[in-house]
Every structure is written in structure tokens, then in C-alpha cells.
Design an enzyme around this catalytic site. Structure first.
Site, PDB file in Angstrom:
ATOM      1  N   ASP A  55      -5.108 -14.247  -1.252  1.00 46.84           N
ATOM      2  CA  ASP A  55      -4.353 -13.882  -0.056  1.00 46.84           C
ATOM      3  C   ASP A  55      -4.394 -15.118   0.832  1.00 46.84           C
ATOM      4  OD1 ASP A  55      -3.746 -11.349  -0.878  1.00 46.84           O
ATOM      5  OD2 ASP A  55      -4.865 -10.298   0.692  1.00 46.84           O
ATOM      6  N   HIS A 107       0.870  -1.179   0.000  1.00 47.18           N
ATOM      7  CA  HIS A 107       0.000   0.000   0.000  1.00 47.18           C
ATOM      8  C   HIS A 107       0.915   1.239   0.000  1.00 47.18           C
ATOM      9  CE1 HIS A 107      -2.301  -2.906   2.587  1.00 47.18           C
ATOM     10  NE2 HIS A 107      -3.398  -2.369   2.109  1.00 47.18           N
ATOM     11  N   HIS A 120     -10.939 -14.089   5.163  1.00 46.80           N
ATOM     12  CA  HIS A 120     -12.165 -13.341   4.885  1.00 46.80           C
ATOM     13  C   HIS A 120     -13.301 -14.296   4.535  1.00 46.80           C
ATOM     14  CE1 HIS A 120      -9.682  -9.523   3.617  1.00 46.80           C
ATOM     15  NE2 HIS A 120      -9.332  -9.999   4.790  1.00 46.80           N
ATOM     16  N   ASP A 167      -0.726 -12.369   2.977  1.00 50.21           N
ATOM     17  CA  ASP A 167      -1.192 -11.189   3.723  1.00 50.21           C
ATOM     18  C   ASP A 167      -1.238 -11.638   5.186  1.00 50.21           C
ATOM     19  OD1 ASP A 167      -2.422  -8.971   4.681  1.00 50.21           O
ATOM     20  OD2 ASP A 167      -4.225  -9.119   3.453  1.00 50.21           O
ATOM     21  N   GLU A 200      -9.282 -13.936   0.026  1.00 47.76           N
ATOM     22  CA  GLU A 200      -8.449 -14.214   1.197  1.00 47.76           C
ATOM     23  C   GLU A 200      -9.116 -15.295   2.035  1.00 47.76           C
ATOM     24  OE1 GLU A 200      -6.470 -10.933   3.105  1.00 47.76           O
ATOM     25  OE2 GLU A 200      -7.141 -11.598   5.067  1.00 47.76           O
ATOM     26  N   GLU A 226     -11.119  -7.263  -3.208  1.00 49.68           N
ATOM     27  CA  GLU A 226     -10.889  -8.264  -2.168  1.00 49.68           C
ATOM     28  C   GLU A 226     -12.089  -8.267  -1.223  1.00 49.68           C
ATOM     29  OE1 GLU A 226      -6.911  -8.239  -0.477  1.00 49.68           O
ATOM     30  OE2 GLU A 226      -7.727  -8.895   1.450  1.00 49.68           O
ATOM     31  N   ASP A 284       2.305   2.006   3.379  1.00 46.50           N
ATOM     32  CA  ASP A 284       3.326   1.111   3.947  1.00 46.50           C
ATOM     33  C   ASP A 284       4.727   1.622   3.681  1.00 46.50           C
ATOM     34  OD1 ASP A 284       1.161  -0.609   4.275  1.00 46.50           O
ATOM     35  OD2 ASP A 284       1.650  -1.785   2.482  1.00 46.50           O
ATOM     36  N   ASP A 310     -10.024 -11.549  12.236  1.00 45.03           N
ATOM     37  CA  ASP A 310      -9.173 -11.696  11.054  1.00 45.03           C
ATOM     38  C   ASP A 310      -7.725 -11.723  11.555  1.00 45.03           C
ATOM     39  OD1 ASP A 310      -8.295 -11.758   8.451  1.00 45.03           O
ATOM     40  OD2 ASP A 310      -8.606  -9.629   8.084  1.00 45.03           O
ATOM     41  N   ASP A 322      -5.073 -13.271  10.438  1.00 46.13           N
ATOM     42  CA  ASP A 322      -4.004 -13.222   9.424  1.00 46.13           C
ATOM     43  C   ASP A 322      -2.814 -14.117   9.757  1.00 46.13           C
ATOM     44  OD1 ASP A 322      -5.262 -11.452   7.637  1.00 46.13           O
ATOM     45  OD2 ASP A 322      -4.604  -9.708   8.786  1.00 46.13           O
TER      46      ASP A 322
HETATM   47  C1  XLS Z   1      -7.480  -6.678   5.307  1.00 44.22           C
HETATM   48  C2  XLS Z   1      -7.078  -6.953   3.928  1.00 44.22           C
HETATM   49  C3  XLS Z   1      -5.949  -6.073   3.409  1.00 44.22           C
HETATM   50  C4  XLS Z   1      -5.862  -6.156   1.911  1.00 44.22           C
HETATM   51  C5  XLS Z   1      -5.088  -5.062   1.279  1.00 44.22           C
HETATM   52  O1  XLS Z   1      -8.154  -7.470   5.969  1.00 44.22           O
HETATM   53  O2  XLS Z   1      -6.754  -8.309   3.831  1.00 44.22           O
HETATM   54  O3  XLS Z   1      -4.761  -6.412   4.031  1.00 44.22           O
HETATM   55  O4  XLS Z   1      -5.317  -7.371   1.503  1.00 44.22           O
HETATM   56  O5  XLS Z   1      -5.607  -3.815   1.559  1.00 44.22           O
HETATM   57 NI    NI Z   2      -5.827  -9.279   2.226  1.00 42.87          NI
HETATM   58 NI    NI Z   3      -7.473  -9.499   5.536  1.00 39.93          NI
END
Ligand code: XLS
Ligand code: NI
Ligand code: NI
Length: 436
Positions: A295, A100, A270, A338, A267, A231, A103, A306, A308
Site C-alpha cells: 500500500d 471492502h 504503517h 491506499d 503499507e 496488512e 465501500d 496515519d 494516507d
Molecule cells: C488502514 C488500512 C486499510 C487497509 C484495508 O489503515 O490501511 O485501509 O488497507 O482494510
Molecule cells: Ni492499507
Molecule cells: Ni492504512
């Protein structure tokens, strides 16, 4: 040159018997699977944000990680962060990365200053990429962290925020294009609402549709050949997010005539938040012709957040790559981690080990999926299950001239008494387990 990962050697493939925690046991980039190498199938990408920006905070506590480039609020520290990032990409030998705007550069006092800094960092990346660094899988804009987005990005009630977003996305698309990014991602973390009491749903959806249409138009205007990816995510941070899941986004794309222009970045975590399995979302995107990229980070199944986490289930990865391969594999998309460390995993080595483990799990999943497809072990029973539809009379029921009353008359004339047939789920699960 960064010294952050000093003493950590480049990760290589040592085979399943290796006990070296920093070597690949399954990811063997040059191994052929069908007509592609493992690296070409998987198209791994490492994300910038969780690895180099996130400080280890959780809702009850602040920073746990100490990285020499924190707080990265100057351009010098942004460059130090980039040096460390590209050093990690080199150690892992990943072909792609993702970022991003937020980032990679500290935000400026003005939009123009922010864009200038982003472009300076893109110059810095460009040199590293040309010197053997990874390619850009996708670029994206962070339109969720700053408080200006608290009531939405393109769906904000304030038109100035909509305009601010246009400028932000334009700058990120320009940079993605310049760095030969293969996709551009939109994740709408703030595109949703907290309470209907203050929300005009109809306006917000119109705004989001117009915004996305203009993004697509701009892509064509600048000649960006990559894919625009949405996404989906059902909630978090917003209570109700408009891009709930693949099927919801497809309906939205249809409404605005964008279904041939936009694909999905799906993802795993998600999917779980939406109450689906990952493979359901992948299969739905494949079926609707909008599969793009993944992702590859999972959630904790108990906490409902979430979280991750890096993938660690070979059977989940096998079913996911089964769908990816059935979709014809990645075109512009790839496997992006991600994913983030747990906040107690403090060391540079943890970052490397986490990715190595995730890449190995994906490699195992890919190998299993490839074998399942080659052997026809799942598709043969699936075809057999629908075999009744192969005869002409059955097909005629689906033809445009078939009518409900016509079919009814035929069913009555034939005095039909359909007999249930086993779905054989356990036998099919056993077949999958033979390959995992
Ligand atoms: C957040 C999202 C984010 C996207 C990119 O939950 O996964 O990280 O992948 O903005
Ligand atoms: Ni993501
Ligand atoms: Ni995410």
C-alpha cells in the site's frame, strides 16, 4: 456512464518536459525495464474507500467533499458511485482496483441482505470489468467501522461477533474469488486492545489464530488461487494492534503454522507508525519469505497519524522498489494507492492529479531502483562487506557441528584482534543519490 469526471481526458504519457498537470511525465506503461514493462512491474491499483467513500471528515470537522453519489445509502447511489469509480479507473488507465464490502454497497438490515447487495454490486462490477475495466488486485472486509466491532472482530469477547465475522469474510472471499481477485487482504484495525484491564490476551490471540487458519482452509476449499495477505499496523484505531509489524506477524504465523500460507501487504505509513522505515519492513518480509504486496501511501512525518498521503518522494520510492525488485518483483501483489486527498482538495480533478503524481513518483522510484540493481552499485559493496564469510573456516563456524567452546578455543589460539572497518554509510547514500 458517469459525468463526474466530464471534460477530463484519459491520462497519457507525455514525458518529463510536459507541463500538463493531467499527463504522466514518468509513468510510461509500455516502457521495458529488464524483461517486463513498467506497467507489469508496478501493477497499480486504486482503492475504492478513500476516493469514493470518505467524505473529508477529520476529528474536528465533518464532510468537506460533495459527490453526487453521497450518502450512497441506496443501491442506486451505490451504482452511481461505481460508475464514477470505473470512470476514474479508465481515465488513469490503472490495471487494478481494490475494495471492502462496506465501500461498495449500503449495509442491509440482516447479514443475508448485506451479502445479497454485495453480490448485486459484484454483478455490476463484473460487467464493467468485462467491458475493459481494471482487474481486482484484492478484496477485503470492513470489520472496523460498525460499532459491533468496537471491541474487536475475530478477537471480540462476544462469540456472536466472531461468527458474524466468519460470515462477512466468507462472503467477501466468495466475491473476490468470483471477480478473479488476485489476493485477499485482512487488516485488523480492531484486532487489538485499548486496556489490558478488560482484555484476555491469551484468548484473543487464540481466536485470531483460529480465524486465520479457517480463512486459509476456506481459500483452499473454494479453490481460490490468490494470496491471503495480512496488512500489519501497530496502532490506530486500536492502541495496541496484534499485527504490529512484519516481524510480529511472522512470529504469529509461525505459532499457528501459517507462514507458508500467508504473505504481507505492507503499507508505508504503517511502517512509519511502527517506528520503522518502509524499506525495513519490505526487506524483513523478503528475508522471511512472506513479501506480497504494498500500500503505497505515506504518513506525515510530524503529525504521527496515519494520514494516507500520496507518495511524493522519489528517493523513498527508489528504496522501496529496490526491495520489491530484490524480492523478485510482485507475483500476485501490486502497488495499491491506499491514499486519500487532503480535505481541502475538493475537485474531481484533484482525484485524478493526485493519482497521476503518485504513479509518476512510483515510476521514478522503479526506474532508479532498476538502474541501481543493474549497475550492482549497492550490492557490490554489500557483498564486499561480508566477504570474510566466504572462506571455509568462517563457514565452518556456522555448520551444525560447530560449538561455542570450539570456536572460543580457536579464537584464543589465533590470538584474534579484529580491526573495525568503515560502514561507509555516507558513500552509500551518495551512490543512491546518483540514481535518484
Ligand atoms: C488502514 C488500512 C486499510 C487497509 C484495508 O489503515 O490501511 O485501509 O488497507 O482494510
Ligand atoms: Ni492499507
Ligand atoms: Ni492504512
Amino acid at each position: 456512464m458517469s459525468t463526474y469526471f466530464q471534460n477530463i481526458p484519459a491520462a497519457t504519457y507525455e514525458g518529463p518536459d510536459s507541463t500538463n498537470p493531467l499527463a504522466f511525465r514518468h509513468y510510461n506503461p509500455d516502457m521495458m525495464l529488464g524483461d517486463k514493462t513498467m506497467a507489469e512491474h508496478l501493477r497499480f491499483a486504486v482503492c475504492y474507500w478513500h476516493n469514493f467513500v470518505w467524505e473529508g471528515n477529520d476529528p474536528f470537522g465533518g464532510q468537506t467533499f460533495e459527490r453526487p453519489w453521497f450518502p450512497a445509502d441506496t443501491m442506486d447511489l451505490a451504482r452511481a458511485k461505481a460508475d464514477a469509480a470505473f470512470e476514474m479507473f479508465r481515465i488513469l488507465n490503472v490495471p487494478y482496483f481494490c475494495f471492502h464490502d462496506h465501500d461498495v454497497r449500503p449495509e442491509g438490515d440482516t447479514l443475508a441482505e448485506s451479502h445479497k447487495r454485495l453480490n448485486e454490486m459484484a454483478d455490476y462490477f463484473e460487467a464493467k470489468m468485462a467491458a475493459g475495466g481494471p482487474k481486482l488486485l484484492w478484496g477485503t472486509a470492513n470489520m472496523f467501522s460498525n460499532r459491533r466491532y468496537m471491541s474487536g472482530a475475530s478477537t471480540n469477547p462476544d462469540p456472536d461477533v466472531f461468527a458474524y465475522c466468519a460470515s462477512t469474510v466468507k462472503s467477501c472471499m466468495d466475491v473476490t474469488h468470483r471477480l478473479n481477485g488476485e489476493n485477499y487482504v485482512l487488516w485488523g484495525g480492531r484486532e487489538g486492545y485499548e486496556t489490558l484491564l478488560n482484555t484476555d490476551l491469551s484468548r484473543e490471540l487464540e481466536q485470531m489464530g483460529r480465524f486465520l487458519s479457517m480463512v486459509v482452509e476456506y481459500k483452499h476449499k473454494i479453490g481460490f488461487k490468490g494470496a491471503i495477505l495480512i496488512e500489519p499496523k501497530p496502532q490506530e484505531p486500536t492502541k495496541h494492534q496484534y499485527d504490529f509489524d512484519v516481524a510480529t506477524v511472522y512470529g504469529f504465523l509461525k505459532r499457528f503454522g501459517l507462514e507458508d500460507e500467508v504473505q504481507m501487504n505492507i503499507e508505508q505509513g504503517h511502517a512509519i507508525l511502527a517506528g520503522h522505515s518502509f524499506e525495513h519492513e519490505l526487506a524483513m518480509a523478503r528475508t522471511l519469505g512472506i513479501f506480497g504486496s504494498i500500500d503505497m501511501n505515506r504518513n506525515d512525518y510530524q503529525s504521527g497519524w496515519d494520514t494516507d498521503q500520496f507518495p511524493n518522494s522519489p528517493s523513498e520510492a527508489a528504496l522501496a522498489y529496490y526491495e520489491v525488485l530484490m524480492a523478485g518483483g510482485f507475483k500476485t501483489g501490486g502497488t495499491n494507492f491506499d491514499a486519500k486527498l487532503r480535505r481541502q482538495s475538493l475537485d474531481a480533478e484533484d482525484l485524478i492529479a493526485a493519482h497521476i503524481g503518485g504513479m509518476d513518483i512510483c515510476a521514478r522510484g522503479l526506474i532508479s531502483a532498476h538502474k541501481m540493481i543493474e549497475s550492482d552499485a549497492l550490492e557490490a559493496p554489500r557483498r564486499a562487506r561480508y566477504a570474510g564469510w566466504n572462506n571455509a573456516a568462517a563457514q565452518a563456524m556456522l555448520a551444525p557441528d560447530a560449538t561455542l567452546d570450539g570456536i572460543a578455543a580457536d579464537a584464543e589460539a589465533r590470538n584474534l584482534t579484529p580491526q573495525p572497518v568503515s560502514g561507509a554509510q555516507e558513500k552509500l547514500e551518495n551512490i543512491v543519490n546518483r540514481f535518484v
